[in-house]
Design an enzyme around this catalytic site. Sequence first.
Site, PDB file in Angstrom:
ATOM      1  N   HIS A 140     -24.558 -35.297 -18.836  1.00 10.58           N
ATOM      2  CA  HIS A 140     -23.258 -35.237 -19.598  1.00 10.58           C
ATOM      3  C   HIS A 140     -22.324 -36.095 -19.092  1.00 10.58           C
ATOM      4  CE1 HIS A 140     -24.762 -32.905 -22.913  1.00 10.58           C
ATOM      5  NE2 HIS A 140     -25.681 -32.474 -22.031  1.00 10.58           N
ATOM      6  N   ARG A 157     -21.041 -33.265 -31.937  1.00 16.59           N
ATOM      7  CA  ARG A 157     -21.333 -32.139 -31.094  1.00 16.59           C
ATOM      8  C   ARG A 157     -20.412 -31.099 -31.326  1.00 16.59           C
ATOM      9  NH1 ARG A 157     -23.204 -36.787 -27.619  1.00 16.59           N
ATOM     10  NH2 ARG A 157     -25.275 -36.462 -26.982  1.00 16.59           N
ATOM     11  N   ARG A 212     -23.543 -30.808 -35.786  1.00 12.52           N
ATOM     12  CA  ARG A 212     -24.437 -30.159 -35.306  1.00 12.52           C
ATOM     13  C   ARG A 212     -24.116 -28.659 -34.917  1.00 12.52           C
ATOM     14  NH1 ARG A 212     -27.068 -32.320 -29.888  1.00 12.52           N
ATOM     15  NH2 ARG A 212     -25.278 -31.516 -28.966  1.00 12.52           N
ATOM     16  N   GLU A 271     -36.166 -32.426 -30.107  1.00 13.06           N
ATOM     17  CA  GLU A 271     -35.887 -33.000 -28.905  1.00 13.06           C
ATOM     18  C   GLU A 271     -36.779 -32.034 -27.781  1.00 13.06           C
ATOM     19  OE1 GLU A 271     -31.610 -32.173 -28.293  1.00 13.06           O
ATOM     20  OE2 GLU A 271     -31.496 -30.203 -29.324  1.00 13.06           O
ATOM     21  N   ASN A 327     -32.401 -37.609 -25.480  1.00 16.42           N
ATOM     22  CA  ASN A 327     -32.147 -37.235 -23.941  1.00 16.42           C
ATOM     23  C   ASN A 327     -32.878 -35.833 -23.521  1.00 16.42           C
ATOM     24  OD1 ASN A 327     -30.110 -39.092 -24.377  1.00 16.42           O
ATOM     25  ND2 ASN A 327     -28.514 -37.674 -24.961  1.00 16.42           N
ATOM     26  N   ASP A 328     -32.985 -35.007 -24.320  1.00 20.41           N
ATOM     27  CA  ASP A 328     -33.443 -33.844 -24.178  1.00 20.41           C
ATOM     28  C   ASP A 328     -35.114 -33.957 -24.107  1.00 20.41           C
ATOM     29  OD1 ASP A 328     -32.014 -31.487 -23.025  1.00 20.41           O
ATOM     30  OD2 ASP A 328     -31.057 -31.720 -25.138  1.00 20.41           O
ATOM     31  N   ARG A 383     -32.082 -33.811 -16.615  1.00 14.48           N
ATOM     32  CA  ARG A 383     -31.389 -35.125 -17.046  1.00 14.48           C
ATOM     33  C   ARG A 383     -30.295 -35.111 -16.051  1.00 14.48           C
ATOM     34  NH1 ARG A 383     -29.585 -33.218 -23.213  1.00 14.48           N
ATOM     35  NH2 ARG A 383     -27.751 -34.614 -23.060  1.00 14.48           N
ATOM     36  N   CYS A 399     -30.761 -40.351 -32.068  1.00 15.91           N
ATOM     37  CA  CYS A 399     -29.132 -40.033 -31.885  1.00 15.91           C
ATOM     38  C   CYS A 399     -29.066 -39.800 -30.403  1.00 15.91           C
ATOM     39  CB  CYS A 399     -28.466 -38.817 -32.545  1.00 15.91           C
ATOM     40  SG  CYS A 399     -29.376 -37.053 -32.418  1.00 15.91           S
TER      41      CYS A 399
HETATM   42  C1  PEP Z   1     -30.323 -35.370 -27.281  1.00 12.02           C
HETATM   43  O1  PEP Z   1     -30.779 -34.486 -26.235  1.00 12.02           O
HETATM   44  O2  PEP Z   1     -30.867 -36.588 -27.086  1.00 12.02           O
HETATM   45  C2  PEP Z   1     -29.092 -35.385 -27.874  1.00 12.02           C
HETATM   46  C3  PEP Z   1     -28.463 -36.223 -28.634  1.00 12.02           C
HETATM   47  O3  PEP Z   1     -28.385 -34.043 -27.654  1.00 12.02           O
HETATM   48  P1  PEP Z   1     -27.416 -33.574 -26.164  1.00 12.02           P
HETATM   49  O4  PEP Z   1     -27.241 -34.902 -25.626  1.00 12.02           O
HETATM   50  O5  PEP Z   1     -26.077 -33.260 -26.756  1.00 12.02           O
HETATM   51  O6  PEP Z   1     -28.136 -32.716 -25.632  1.00 12.02           O
HETATM   52 MG    MG Z   2     -30.162 -32.402 -26.672  1.00 16.48          MG
END
Ligand code: PEP
Ligand code: MG
Length: 590
Positions: free
Chosen positions: A206, A313, A349, A449, A472-473, A483, A520
């Site tokens: 993050h 978000r 979201r 995800e 990402n997830d 991550r 995304c």
């Molecule tokens: C992801 O997981 O790719 C995503 C866009 O959500 P976040 O990064 O908020 O977990």
């Molecule tokens: Mg995510």
Amino acid sequence: MKSKGTGTSAREKVFEGLPVGAGIAIGTVFRHDSHALVQVRERRIPATKIRSEQHRVLEAAAEATGRIETLQGEAKRMAGPAGEELGYILEAYTQMLSGSRLVRGVQKRIAQERINAEAAVMKEIGLMAEAFAAMDDPYLAARMADIREVGRRLVESLGKAESDGFEALPANAVIVADEFSPADTALLDPERVAGLVTMLGGVESHTAIVARSLGLPAVVAAHNIHDAAENGMTIIVDGGTGIVIVDPTAVTLAKYRRKRASFVKSQQSLKKLKTVAAVTRDGFRVGLQANIEHPADVDAALAAGAEGVGLFRSEFMFMNRADLPSEEEQFSELSSAVKKMGGRPVTIRTLDVGADKLGDAFGMKPGPNPALGLRAIRFSLSRRKLLLIQLSAILRASAFGPVRILLPMVCMVDEVRQVRRMLTRLTAQLKRRGVKIADPPPPLGIMIEIPGAALAADALAAEADFFAIGTNDLTQYTLAVDRSDDQVAYLYNPLHPAVLRLIQFSAEAALAARIPVSVCGEMAGDERMTPILLGFGITELSMSSNSLPRVKKRILALNLSAISGQVRRMTGESDPAKVKAIIEDLGKGS
Ligand code: PEP
Ligand code: MG
């Protein structure tokens, strides 16, 4: 850490971490300990308090001098040159504290800026350190460290090292932290921050996302940076290469100022693409949208030419507070973003708390394995009242422009069905009460995800109105690599064939079901990945606003038909290194 031999200052320290936010920052270190905040809080004081605040500084200086004198006594008892050296240093400290430039500067600042003594000390130290850094004289550089030490002692003597995050941020601050949470972001004044360095964290942590969304040069996993970077020091952050330089020499400073100027120039030329449509050379139109974390981010999204918000978000509303936001408050925040987007779609979201995004307001305690626990849509479905309030706020915001509802971390068809039923009932209720909402009501989409969701994408495509692939997830869960854990950051690779195949499978399922599909995750904002994603048939990408112009530039140069063979070859590959080679090849050609 690499110690540098260049330049005239022996103090310059070079660190190498993972680059996460492009650009160069040259600023002043502001250390932030997210676990034990010990920072000085800046407070405005009334005119009547100036004298007493100045007096406090004199008292503190006397107290600090007394403590240093005791140390001097001890130094005298130390044998040999060490005792002698320490004696000199301590003597210099006492001189600095007696009616010195520092003390006078602090008193002046209290009167002129009407701020508390602690904050005035920190500001004065920052200013003096900056002036000393620019001189590049080894003797003066040593004095700079002394000044910082005296300042620290002064604040200690003031006895008010208060705990308060970022209120004492100097202008042009480079935050040096162990790690940086989404909650920290909400407390930050981006105007005052030049860059970000953390000791921990991976490239999709993050910290990294926050840095990109704020357009901040940032480096994560800069191990041991805490040993060298002290408040007030000058620091350079190269977010493109991952290099961090603490206490740079004048030569290094000049080099990085030139590098920064050329980066700014290239960014300006990218800005010219704002109104250009993202169309490949062979005529494929791509929709580029922005990821935002706060209604205020809409300005940056529009400035970058985003055609909508592909991921809003909504967690920001729940962070750094002990209570929950009311429906009215949520409605007001969400509708302000929708209005500002002026008719462009906004994908909101629902709450994605849990694991690294723990909300204080819920009193959530991490379970045995938070990343696999009660988070995101699972949490929302376990607290239905909360979800209903959020859905109601989103539905009401939809009266002001096109809105889409997005559910995070879906893994079961039934989760979508449950929310759809709630939405149907809620829509009917709101209509009965005469509340304005969009007609037809907003589409309901899901994040892909979780690997299981990707593999069940065909079934989920029959339930959801759209897909947003969260790479990402998806990467984290597919490869079992946290991550945000820098120890395994070397394994975090969205180019792993398993991840690519899941993206491809999900995209194909969406296209077959004729529902829109976007990416995304951070992969969408990496222009090296653009050919692959478009090659998979994905024509909607949502990313941090700062990445948008670069991705657009890549699209404009791309001949999609010419690379389809390479993309096919790549998905047949099982070796991530070979995949990488093909991507580099794609980078050279179209
Ligand atoms: C992801 O997981 O790719 C995503 C866009 O959500 P976040 O990064 O908020 O977990
Ligand atoms: Mg995510």
